[in-house]
Design an enzyme around this catalytic site. Structure first.
Site, mmCIF file in Angstrom:
data_model
loop_
_atom_site.group_PDB
_atom_site.id
_atom_site.type_symbol
_atom_site.label_atom_id
_atom_site.label_comp_id
_atom_site.label_asym_id
_atom_site.label_seq_id
_atom_site.Cartn_x
_atom_site.Cartn_y
_atom_site.Cartn_z
ATOM 1 N N ASP A 253 5.287 0.702 12.144
ATOM 2 C CA ASP A 253 3.965 0.220 11.712
ATOM 3 C C ASP A 253 3.782 -1.886 11.812
ATOM 4 O OD1 ASP A 253 3.523 2.349 9.928
ATOM 5 O OD2 ASP A 253 3.732 1.722 8.654
ATOM 6 N N CYS B 67 -4.230 12.608 13.497
ATOM 7 C CA CYS B 67 -4.996 11.601 12.968
ATOM 8 C C CYS B 67 -4.181 11.212 14.254
ATOM 9 C CB CYS B 67 -4.485 10.686 11.951
ATOM 10 S SG CYS B 67 -2.945 9.557 11.720
ATOM 11 N N ARG C 234 1.325 14.188 13.205
ATOM 12 C CA ARG C 234 1.637 14.242 11.695
ATOM 13 C C ARG C 234 1.781 15.465 10.858
ATOM 14 N NH1 ARG C 234 -0.500 8.983 10.398
ATOM 15 N NH2 ARG C 234 1.370 8.687 8.554
ATOM 16 N N ARG D 216 -8.394 -0.253 5.165
ATOM 17 C CA ARG D 216 -7.715 0.731 4.258
ATOM 18 C C ARG D 216 -6.300 0.436 3.759
ATOM 19 N NH1 ARG D 216 -5.717 5.252 7.837
ATOM 20 N NH2 ARG D 216 -4.138 4.713 6.395
ATOM 21 N N LYS E 212 0.901 -1.411 0.137
ATOM 22 C CA LYS E 212 -0.288 -0.224 -0.013
ATOM 23 C C LYS E 212 0.713 1.668 -0.245
ATOM 24 C CE LYS E 212 -1.610 1.644 3.891
ATOM 25 N NZ LYS E 212 -1.482 2.594 4.629
ATOM 26 N N ASN E 213 1.812 0.645 0.702
ATOM 27 C CA ASN E 213 2.661 2.411 1.453
ATOM 28 C C ASN E 213 3.483 2.696 -0.053
ATOM 29 O OD1 ASN E 213 1.185 3.218 3.710
ATOM 30 N ND2 ASN E 213 3.088 2.997 4.537
HETATM 31 C C1 UD1 Z 1 4.964 7.133 5.990
HETATM 32 C C2 UD1 Z 1 3.778 5.784 6.141
HETATM 33 C C3 UD1 Z 1 3.064 5.231 7.364
HETATM 34 C C4 UD1 Z 1 4.542 5.297 8.721
HETATM 35 C C5 UD1 Z 1 5.636 6.918 8.596
HETATM 36 C C6 UD1 Z 1 6.867 6.244 9.577
HETATM 37 C C7 UD1 Z 1 3.262 6.212 4.229
HETATM 38 C C8 UD1 Z 1 1.510 6.181 3.209
HETATM 39 N N1 UD1 Z 1 2.651 6.279 5.866
HETATM 40 O O1 UD1 Z 1 3.781 8.209 7.068
HETATM 41 O O2 UD1 Z 1 3.022 4.149 7.398
HETATM 42 O O3 UD1 Z 1 3.947 4.923 10.074
HETATM 43 O O4 UD1 Z 1 6.007 6.875 7.097
HETATM 44 O O5 UD1 Z 1 7.428 5.282 8.935
HETATM 45 O O6 UD1 Z 1 3.506 5.918 3.835
HETATM 46 N N2 UD1 Z 1 6.790 14.766 10.522
HETATM 47 C C9 UD1 Z 1 6.892 16.343 11.164
HETATM 48 N N3 UD1 Z 1 6.528 17.409 9.013
HETATM 49 C C10 UD1 Z 1 6.222 16.502 8.051
HETATM 50 C C11 UD1 Z 1 6.628 14.677 7.862
HETATM 51 C C12 UD1 Z 1 6.835 14.651 9.194
HETATM 52 O O7 UD1 Z 1 7.310 16.576 11.730
HETATM 53 O O8 UD1 Z 1 6.380 17.123 7.171
HETATM 54 C C13 UD1 Z 1 7.528 13.699 11.486
HETATM 55 C C14 UD1 Z 1 5.981 13.054 11.897
HETATM 56 O O9 UD1 Z 1 5.136 13.690 12.272
HETATM 57 C C15 UD1 Z 1 6.399 11.437 12.663
HETATM 58 C C16 UD1 Z 1 7.808 11.249 11.825
HETATM 59 O O10 UD1 Z 1 8.316 12.928 10.832
HETATM 60 O O11 UD1 Z 1 6.598 11.691 13.877
HETATM 61 C C17 UD1 Z 1 7.993 10.838 10.708
HETATM 62 O O12 UD1 Z 1 7.298 10.130 9.692
HETATM 63 P P1 UD1 Z 1 6.391 10.023 7.907
HETATM 64 O O13 UD1 Z 1 8.135 9.359 7.915
HETATM 65 O O14 UD1 Z 1 6.348 11.454 6.851
HETATM 66 O O15 UD1 Z 1 5.762 9.478 8.562
HETATM 67 P P2 UD1 Z 1 4.383 9.533 7.052
HETATM 68 O O16 UD1 Z 1 5.233 9.778 5.608
HETATM 69 O O17 UD1 Z 1 3.036 10.352 7.227
#
Ligand code: UD1
Length: 420
Positions: A307, A116, A121, A399, A22-23
Site C-alpha cells: 500500500d 478490482c 484478488r 475511499r 481505515k484498514n
Molecule cells: C488488505 C488491505 C489492502 C492491502 C492488502 C495487502 C484491507 C481492507 N485491505 O487487502 O489495503 O493492500 O491487505 O497488504 O485491509 N489472496 C488469495 N486468496 C484469498 C485472499 C488473498 O489468493 O482468498 C491473495 C491476494 O490476491 C493477494 C495476497 O493474497 O495477492 C494478499 O491479499 P490479502 O492479504 O488477502 O489482501 P486483502 O485482505 O484483500
C-alpha cells in the site's frame, strides 16, 4: 465529479494529525457483528469506505449512529444476513462480514466481491478456512451462500498464502466457534493485532497475537460484549505524508502516529537521505535536496507494504539515480506508472519490477486516479511538478484518505478540490 487541482513547487511545513486506520476500522466494524450489544468506536477515519460498511450494517437491520470519527453500532436488531451486491461491489472489504455473520447466525449470503483494479484478488482462502470450520459453502447467482446451522467448529487452518482479510475473517469466525481454532501462517499486520485485542478484551482467549500462529478458543455461538474500541493510527496515511515531505524536500511533523507500524517506510526514506526525529507518537521528517535512489520489494508486514509502493515510486522520480521497485503481492499494481510518466517521469516496467530513472523535473498535466494508493502517488507527484496537475476520479482517494486536500493545504500545499 470532483477532481484535485495542484500547483506544484511549494515546500511543505508544519504539523498535521494522522487519522484512524481505515484498514483497522473495517474489520473492527465487521467484528461488532459478533455482539448483540451496542459497541462504541472512536478515532474512525472520516472516509467513504467506513460509511459504506456502516451502511451495510444498517441495511442488515442494525442501529448505527455515526458522526465523523465516532460511531455506536448495535447489531442486536440485525434481521438480515444478506450482504447485497450494491454495497459489496463498492468495497471489496465488505467480504469481512462473511465470517462474523456466519459465526453468529449460522448462515449468511454475501455477494462475491469480484476483481478490482489492482488484480484478481480471489477469496478462496477465506472460503477454505470457513469450510475447514464446518461451513457448507455454495456459490450461486454471484453470491457466496454459507451455512453452519449447528455453528462453526474450531479447526486447524494452515493458510497457503499470507492473507490479511482471510486471517481477519477466520479470527472473527473462530471467536464464536465451538472449540479451539489455530491459524497457521496468519498475517501479522497491526490491523490484525487490533482485531485480536478487541476480541480478547471481550473475554475470548486469544494466543499468539501479532505472530504467525494465532489460537482462539471460541464461545460456542455466545455473542460477545465489547469494550469501546479506539482505532489505531493509519500507517499508510502516515507513510503517504512522509512521502509528501520527502518529495517536496520539506520538514513536516506528524502527530498521533505509531512509528513502529511504519518502520519499513522510515527505513527506506532514511536510506534515501531523509532524517527523522521520533518522540512517542510524534514524528518529524526532514528531507534532502539530493534524494538517493531506493530499492524495495513489497511484502507482508513487517516488510515493506504494497500500500506504500505507489507513493515511493513517486518519491523515487526525484532521486538522483535509478530506483528499482518490485511488487510481489498484487499482479497488476502498477497502473500509476503510465500516469506518472504523463507528468514526465521515466519509469520502465518489466513484469513485476519497475525501474525509476532520474528526471530533472516533472511537469503538471491531467492525470487519472485508478485505485486508492495509485491516486495518492499522483497527488505527491503533483506537489513537485512544475505548473498545474489535475488529478481526476478522486473518488478513489475519498475511499481511504481523510481530508487529504485539507491536510496538505494545512502544510502549505497549493491544492484545491474542484468539480468537473
Ligand atoms: C488488505 C488491505 C489492502 C492491502 C492488502 C495487502 C484491507 C481492507 N485491505 O487487502 O489495503 O493492500 O491487505 O497488504 O485491509 N489472496 C488469495 N486468496 C484469498 C485472499 C488473498 O489468493 O482468498 C491473495 C491476494 O490476491 C493477494 C495476497 O493474497 O495477492 C494478499 O491479499 P490479502 O492479504 O488477502 O489482501 P486483502 O485482505 O484483500
Amino acid at each position: 465529479m470532483d477532481y484535485l487541482q495542484i500547483t506544484g513547487g511549494t515546500k511543505l511545513s508544519g504539523a498535521i494529525d494522522i487519522s484512524g486506520a481505515k484498514n483497522s476500522a473495517l474489520p473492527v466494524i465487521a467484528a461488532t457483528i459478533l455482539s448483540d450489544q451496542p459497541v462504541e468506536l472512536t478515532n474512525l477515519p472520516n472516509v467513504v469506505d467506513i460509511r459504506t460498511l456502516l451502511k451495510l450494517l444498517s441495511i442488515l437491520g442494525s442501529e448505527v449512529e455515526h458522526n465523523e470519527t465516532v460511531a455506536t453500532v448495535n447489531n442486536g436488531t440485525m434481521n438480515s444476513t444478506k450482504a447485497v451486491y450494491e454495497i459489496v461491489s463498492k468495497m471489496r472489504a465488505s467480504i469481512l462480514v462473511l465470517g462474523p455473520l456466519l459465526a453468529r447466525f449460522g448462515e449468511c449470503e454475501v455477494s462475491l466481491p469480484g476483481g478490482c483494479a489492482i488484480g484478481q484478488r480471489p477469496i478462496d482462502l477465506h472460503l477454505k478456512a470457513l469450510e475447514a470450520m464446518g461451513a457448507t459453502i455454495e456459490i450461486k447467482g454471484g453470491y457466496v451462500r454459507a451455512e453452519a446451522p449447528e455453528g462453526l467448529k474450531g479447526a486447524k487452518i494452515v493458510f497457503d498464502k499470507i492473507t490479511v482479510g482471510g486471517t481477519e475473517n477466520t479470527v472473527m469466525a473462530a471467536a464464536l466457534a465451538h472449540g479451539t481454532t489455530t491459524i497457521v501462517n496468519a498475517a501479522k499486520e497491526p490491523e490484525i493485532v487490533q482485531l485480536c485485542e478487541m476480541i480478547a478484551s471481550a473475554g475470548v482467549k486469544v494466543e499468539g497475537i501479532g505472530t504467525s500462529e494465532i489460537t482462539i478458543e471460541g464461545t460456542g455461538q455466545k455473542p460477545l460484549v465489547f469494550k469501546p474500541v479506539e482505532i489505531i493510527p493509519d500507517r499508510i496515511e502516515a507513510g503517504t505524508y512522509l512521502c509528501a515531505a520527502a518529495i517536496t524536500n520539506s520538514t513536516v511533523t506528524l502527530n498521533r502516529v505509531n512509528a513502529t507500524h511504519i518502520q519499513a517506510s522510515i527505513d527506506k526514506l532514511e536510506a534515501m537521505g531523509c532524517s527523522f526525529d521520533i518522540n512517542d507518537d510524534v514524528i518529524t521528517i526532514t528531507s534532502s535536496d539530493r534524494l538517493k535512489p531506493v530499492s524495495l520489494i513489497t511484502t507482508e508486514y513487517p516488510g515493506f507494504p504494497t500500500d506504500m509502493q505507489a507513493q515511493f515510486m513517486a518519491v523515487a522520480t526525484m532521486a538522483i539515480g535509478e530506483s528499482v521497485i518490485e511488487e510481489r503481492l498484487f499482479e497488476n499494481r502498477f497502473m500509476h506508472v503510465s500516469e506518472l510518466n504523463r507528468l514526465g517521469s521515466d519509469i520502465w516496467l518489466k513484469g513485476s519490477v519497475a525501474a525509476v530513472r532520474p528526471v530533472a523535473e516533472l511537469y503538471g498535466a491531467d492525470v487519472m486516479a485508478t485505485d486508492l494508493r495509485a491516486s495518492s502517488a499522483l497527488v505527491l507527484a503533483g506537489l513537485v511538478a512544475k505548473g498545474v496537475t489535475n488529478v481526476h476520479r478522486i473518488y478513489h482517494l475519498d475511499r481511504g484518505y481523510d481530508n487529504l486536500e485539507g491536510k496538505l493545504s494545512a502544510l502549505g500545499a497549493n491544492i484545491q478540490r474542484l468539480s468537473e
